[in-house]
Write a protein that holds these residues in place. Structure first.
Motif, PDB file in Angstrom:
ATOM      1  N   GLY A 188      -3.295   2.036   0.560  1.00  0.00           N
ATOM      2  CA  GLY A 188      -3.432   0.590   0.738  1.00  0.00           C
ATOM      3  C   GLY A 188      -4.142   0.222   2.016  1.00  0.00           C
ATOM      4  O   GLY A 188      -3.597  -0.508   2.841  1.00  0.00           O
ATOM      5  N   SER A 191      -6.487  -5.039   1.572  1.00  0.00           N
ATOM      6  CA  SER A 191      -5.788  -5.935   0.649  1.00  0.00           C
ATOM      7  C   SER A 191      -6.792  -6.921   0.072  1.00  0.00           C
ATOM      8  O   SER A 191      -7.867  -7.139   0.627  1.00  0.00           O
ATOM      9  CB  SER A 191      -4.620  -6.650   1.338  1.00  0.00           C
ATOM     10  N   GLY A 198      -4.760  -1.580  -7.492  1.00  0.00           N
ATOM     11  CA  GLY A 198      -3.873  -1.818  -6.359  1.00  0.00           C
ATOM     12  C   GLY A 198      -3.799  -3.229  -5.836  1.00  0.00           C
ATOM     13  O   GLY A 198      -3.041  -3.502  -4.908  1.00  0.00           O
ATOM     14  N   GLU A 386       0.970  -7.205  -1.095  1.00  0.00           N
ATOM     15  CA  GLU A 386       0.135  -6.165  -1.702  1.00  0.00           C
ATOM     16  C   GLU A 386       0.345  -4.827  -0.999  1.00  0.00           C
ATOM     17  O   GLU A 386       0.439  -3.779  -1.647  1.00  0.00           O
ATOM     18  CB  GLU A 386      -1.337  -6.569  -1.634  1.00  0.00           C
ATOM     19  N   ASN A 390       1.629  -1.449  -2.772  1.00  0.00           N
ATOM     20  CA  ASN A 390       0.886  -0.198  -2.665  1.00  0.00           C
ATOM     21  C   ASN A 390       1.762   0.927  -2.126  1.00  0.00           C
ATOM     22  O   ASN A 390       1.723   2.070  -2.614  1.00  0.00           O
ATOM     23  CB  ASN A 390      -0.331  -0.370  -1.747  1.00  0.00           C
TER      24      ASN A 390
END
Length: 450
Positions: A188, A191, A198, A386, A390
């Protein structure tokens, strides 16, 4: 102490662009009453450290256009403060990008991220590359070249960039693809990624929706009013403005304006978002003048046909105004127009879109005013959601993300409002936001030592 810090910053600022100094001045003015309340702030030089970036990274970006001509752009990443967590902040691709603009945005990001209560620090970056007029493959090649220079400075626990002006899910996808190609890591590190690999649901809507959730809570608690049936004006026609309009309409508000760099559209029956999207989304950047050609009864005002000290978007009567375009777009002239036309609340969707003297007038006249660092924190909040998805290899559904965003924006309002009351400046949400954010960052800086 505050005067000395500002004097030193002015001395070291070589740019004619003073947006960074403006942002610092606003924050330090809010903090001055509390600095002496805790001797540790001076002992650990918290203010001096807080206004100085951890590092400023600048690099050259070399890429080939469709005619195989070599093009050169400047790239930047300003990692300002990571006391609360990994650096977090968007990447902006626009000709106006320079170090001073990014310092302002990164500094603001520290406070915005702190207000969310989430474990992220403040950063910002980007390039003077202009996506306008570029082909799909030119944008892809530029993004790949940009990431080749940036990748050594970022990581899922180091610095997690997101999108901003000129950088949407398409650009983030290209950036992530090159990062994965170089590092062989699927993590990740960015974002705002496409959902297919993802990304989080609601990320495109997050900032605009969050602005409206904050406004709804503020109006309910402070004025016992709702947005239903109220006339609202919105500036901008980009991602934040479009989703602010969308959520306002979902809550029953009548949004009558939108704007771009060329002018303002006014539609007394309510902005037709389908038409705005046809003009502005999916790589199209057509003038809003095309709206008036399609919708009878709407009025388009070119920026050249309105006084230079103001913007036509703020000349119309409204209950609440939402500046969602760019910094310093709402002047003292505009503030007077809004007040004369019955505006009771101004909720910022952009970063520092309201000039200092306009803010002072709103506060003096009793107009509720929310600074962007509080009301537009929805974007970075869903970016952190997010990151959480992830890290746990999970996917949250739309309703879950939306509920969490709504709750977080209500918590930000509560945090800002209670802090303002605690320090004797009730309804001054600028001071409330700055003090609440500062205390959390300062405590972390003290605990980690020098």
């Amino acid at each position: 102490m505050v005067e000395k810090i500002l004097a030193n910053l002015e001395k070291s600022n070589c740019s004619t662009d003073d947006t960074f100094l403006q942002a610092v001045s606003e924050v330090l003015a809010s903090l001055e009453p509390i600095i002496k309340s805790d001797s540790r702030y001076e002992q650990f030089a918290i203010l001096e450290r807080l206004v100085t970036p951890d590092r400023i990274i600048q690099f050259k970006i070399q890429w080939l256009d469709d005619n195989n001509n070599v093009q050169i752009n400047n790239g930047y990443r300003i990692q300002f403060n990571n006391s609360l967590g990994p650096y977090k902040g968007g990447l902006r691709f626009h000709p106006s990008v320079n170090i001073n603009i990014l310092k302002f945005l990164a500094f603001e990001q520290i406070f915005k991220n702190s207000l969310t209560g989430l474990p992220v620090g403040g950063a910002k970056g980007g390039s003077d590359f202009d996506p306008k007029g570029k082909s799909e493959f030119e944008i892809m090649r530029f993004c790949h070249a940009f990431m080749r220079e940036l990748h050594t400075y970022i990581g899922a626990r180091i610095d997690v960039p997101a999108g901003d002006i000129g950088v949407g899910s398409r650009e983030i996808g290209y950036l992530f693809g090159e990062y994965k190609h170089i590092t062989k890591n699927y993590d990740g590190v960015l974002s705002g990624k496409p959902y297919a690999f993802g990304g989080s649901l609601l990320r495109p809507q997050a900032t605009g929706y969050g602005v409206v959730y904050f406004a709804r809570e503020m109006l309910s608690q402070e004025l016992q009013e709702s947005l239903e049936g109220k006339v609202c004006t919105v500036s901008g026609a980009g991602n934040v403005a479009i989703h602010t309009i969308e959520k306002l309409q979902q809550l029953g508000a009548l949004v009558v304006t939108a704007s771009d760099s060329d002018g303002t559209i006014y539609d007394p029956r309510g902005i037709d978002l389908t038409v705005v999207r046809e003009l502005k989304e999916n790589g199209r950047r057509l003038s809003l003048s095309g709206y008036a050609d399609r919708i009878p009864g709407s009025v388009y005002t070119s920026k050249n046909d309105y006084p230079a000290q103001g913007h036509a978007v703020w000349q119309y009567p409204c209950f609440a105004a939402f500046p969602c375009a760019t910094q310093n777009e709402l002047s003292l002239f505009d503030a007077k127009s809004l007040i004369e036309n019955g505006c009771v609340a101004v909720i910022e969707g952009a970063n520092m879109p309201t000039a200092p003297d306009a803010i002072e007038l709103f506060q003096r006249e009793g107009v509720l005013f929310s600074p962007g660092k509080a009301s537009n924190a929805g974007g970075v909040s869903v970016s952190e959601f997010e990151m959480s998805q992830n890290a746990s290899m999970e996917k949250w559904d739309f309703d879950k993300v939306d509920r969490k965003l709504d709750e977080l924006m209500r918590q930000i309002y509560k945090r800002v409002s209670l802090t303002a009351k605690e320090y004797g400046v009730e309804r001054n949400f600028v001071d409330g936001a700055n003090i609440a954010a500062f205390k959390r960052v300062a405590e972390a800086m003290i605990l980690e030592g020098v």
